[in-house]
Design an enzyme around this catalytic site. Structure first.
Site, PDB file in Angstrom:
ATOM      1  N   PRO B 107       0.843  -1.203   0.000  1.00 35.55           N
ATOM      2  CA  PRO B 107       0.000   0.000   0.000  1.00 35.55           C
ATOM      3  C   PRO B 107       0.880   1.255   0.000  1.00 35.55           C
ATOM      4  O   PRO B 107       1.718   1.412   0.882  1.00 35.55           O
ATOM      5  CB  PRO B 107      -0.810  -0.113   1.289  1.00 35.55           C
ATOM      6  CG  PRO B 107      -0.303  -1.272   2.040  1.00 35.55           C
ATOM      7  CD  PRO B 107       0.634  -2.048   1.179  1.00 35.55           C
ATOM      8  N   SER B 108       0.673   2.119  -0.986  1.00 36.89           N
ATOM      9  CA  SER B 108       1.586   3.258  -1.130  1.00 36.89           C
ATOM     10  C   SER B 108       1.235   4.394  -0.188  1.00 36.89           C
ATOM     11  O   SER B 108       2.031   5.273   0.070  1.00 36.89           O
ATOM     12  CB  SER B 108       1.565   3.773  -2.574  1.00 36.89           C
ATOM     13  OG  SER B 108       0.249   4.136  -2.909  1.00 36.89           O
ATOM     14  N   ASN B 109       0.002   4.365   0.349  1.00 37.80           N
ATOM     15  CA  ASN B 109      -0.394   5.464   1.220  1.00 37.80           C
ATOM     16  C   ASN B 109      -0.300   5.106   2.682  1.00 37.80           C
ATOM     17  O   ASN B 109      -0.854   5.753   3.535  1.00 37.80           O
ATOM     18  CB  ASN B 109      -1.818   5.892   0.896  1.00 37.80           C
ATOM     19  CG  ASN B 109      -1.910   6.344  -0.535  1.00 37.80           C
ATOM     20  OD1 ASN B 109      -1.243   7.293  -0.910  1.00 37.80           O
ATOM     21  ND2 ASN B 109      -2.684   5.644  -1.334  1.00 37.80           N
ATOM     22  N   CYS B 110       0.443   4.043   2.968  1.00 37.96           N
ATOM     23  CA  CYS B 110       0.601   3.556   4.323  1.00 37.96           C
ATOM     24  C   CYS B 110       1.999   3.931   4.751  1.00 37.96           C
ATOM     25  O   CYS B 110       2.956   3.237   4.429  1.00 37.96           O
ATOM     26  CB  CYS B 110       0.451   2.042   4.293  1.00 37.96           C
ATOM     27  SG  CYS B 110      -0.330   1.389   5.729  1.00 37.96           S
ATOM     28  N   LEU B 111       2.171   5.069   5.414  1.00 40.75           N
ATOM     29  CA  LEU B 111       3.518   5.582   5.627  1.00 40.75           C
ATOM     30  C   LEU B 111       4.111   5.028   6.935  1.00 40.75           C
ATOM     31  O   LEU B 111       3.421   4.576   7.792  1.00 40.75           O
ATOM     32  CB  LEU B 111       3.507   7.114   5.648  1.00 40.75           C
ATOM     33  CG  LEU B 111       2.809   7.724   4.440  1.00 40.75           C
ATOM     34  CD1 LEU B 111       2.707   9.240   4.584  1.00 40.75           C
ATOM     35  CD2 LEU B 111       3.553   7.400   3.145  1.00 40.75           C
TER      36      LEU B 111
END
Lengths: 101, 111, 119
Positions: B107-111
């Site tokens: 997931p790219s928006n899971c920082l």
């Protein structure tokens, strides 16, 4: 609660400035930089539109970008030419900044 | 390049252990990936993994934790769509780990 | 209290990476539970057309991504009436439940947010 709008694209290739002008509020300010200063060329509709904006809207242009394009001589009276230090001051003065990236 | 050998087939993984291709996924690959994470998949894991694959089909992206919880709640009810349950199943990082086991990209928006 | 943010997306899905970058900002902000709004302006309204066929030019489906917005907690969606009208897009054909606004409403909308990002 005013916004400072930053526009840096030429109004002749792109609709950023046109859209920005439509959404300006009466206490907002506009800073033209980069190719957006071409909006100030003599005899253009954008120059006319900028000159006829409500007096309560401040319009600025970045001096260095005007100089590079030889536009300093013909600046409309209501447009203020500013340098980078004043740009920084302006950025702090307004509540929000809308950069039209 | 990382890879995983499952049933005699070499599966390509990205540097963080996610499948390179969504289409490579199978249940035995999920089990093998889970084993690598020290996890044995139970029915309660499987239903989340299958749901995640549906999520990806529908939205073409891997969810962060919050949308994952919401989606599970929507489809399976709030007994399962809550962060406590999902954290317990997937070692505290449900968005990342469940995406990995379901064969989705990280997931790219899971920082 | 978290600062609110309005993202203005004004490029079509097919003109480079801008539309996707705007969506990424929104989804990342949503994951942090920031109060966010998303405004479709200028060519950005082309993102609202459905269906689109991205695979014919080897691209990913932005329309599908956009449908995930409400799961990311992004429910404040707006579109410019002028931008839709200029492009001949009917308000009832959009793929998202956007609130359609006139120019003066958009001016007021911007003022409701602490930050504005136009991409």
């Amino acid at each position: 609660m005013a916004t400072l709008h930053l526009v840096s694209h030429s109004p002749f290739t792109d609709s950023r400035l046109a859209s920005c002008l439509r959404l300006l509020d009466s206490d907002d300010a506009l800073l033209l930089m980069g190719d957006a200063v071409y909006a100030l060329c003599n005899g253009t509709s954008f120059r006319e539109e900028l000159e006829s904006l409500a007096a309560s809207i401040s319009v600025f242009a970045l001096t260095e970008d005007l100089q590079a394009r030889d536009l300093t001589q013909t600046l409309p009276i209501r447009v203020k030419s500013i340098g980078y230090p004043e740009f920084v001051k302006l950025s702090c003065h307004y509540l929000r900044i809308n950069s039209w990236l | 390049m990382k890879s995983l050998l499952v049933e005699g087939k070499l599966i390509q993984l990205d540097p963080e252990g996610y499948l390179q291709s969504l289409d490579d996924w199978s249940e035995s690959i999920a089990s093998a990936l889970a084993q690598g994470e020290g996890l044995i998949l139970q029915p309660e894991h499987w239903e989340i993994l299958l749901l995640l694959r549906e999520f990806y089909q529908e939205f073409q992206l891997s969810p962060a934790t919050r949308p994952l919880v919401k989606y599970v709640a929507l489809k399976l009810g709030t007994d399962k769509g809550n962060s406590l349950h999902l954290n317990r199943l997937f070692k505290g990082t449900p968005a990342k780990l469940a995406a990995k086991l379901a064969g989705l990209p990280k997931p790219s928006n899971c920082l | 209290m978290a600062r609110s943010m309005l993202i203005i997306t004004r490029h079509s899905p097919w003109s480079g990476t801008s539309a996707r970058e705007a969506l990424d900002v929104v989804l990342a902000g949503g994951a942090f539970e920031l109060p966010l709004g998303l405004l479709f302006l200028d060519d950005g309204v082309f993102q609202l057309i459905s269906p689109q066929h991205p695979s014919s030019i080897q691209q990913k489906d932005l329309t599908a991504n956009l449908q995930a917005l409400s799961l990311f907690g992004i429910d404040e969606l707006y579109a410019s009436n002028r931008s839709l009208a200029e492009r001949g897009i009917a308000a009832d054909s959009l793929s998202l439940p956007v609130k359609i606004m006139q120019d003066d409403e958009l001016t007021a909308l911007i003022k409701r947010y602490d930050h504005v990002i136009t991409i």
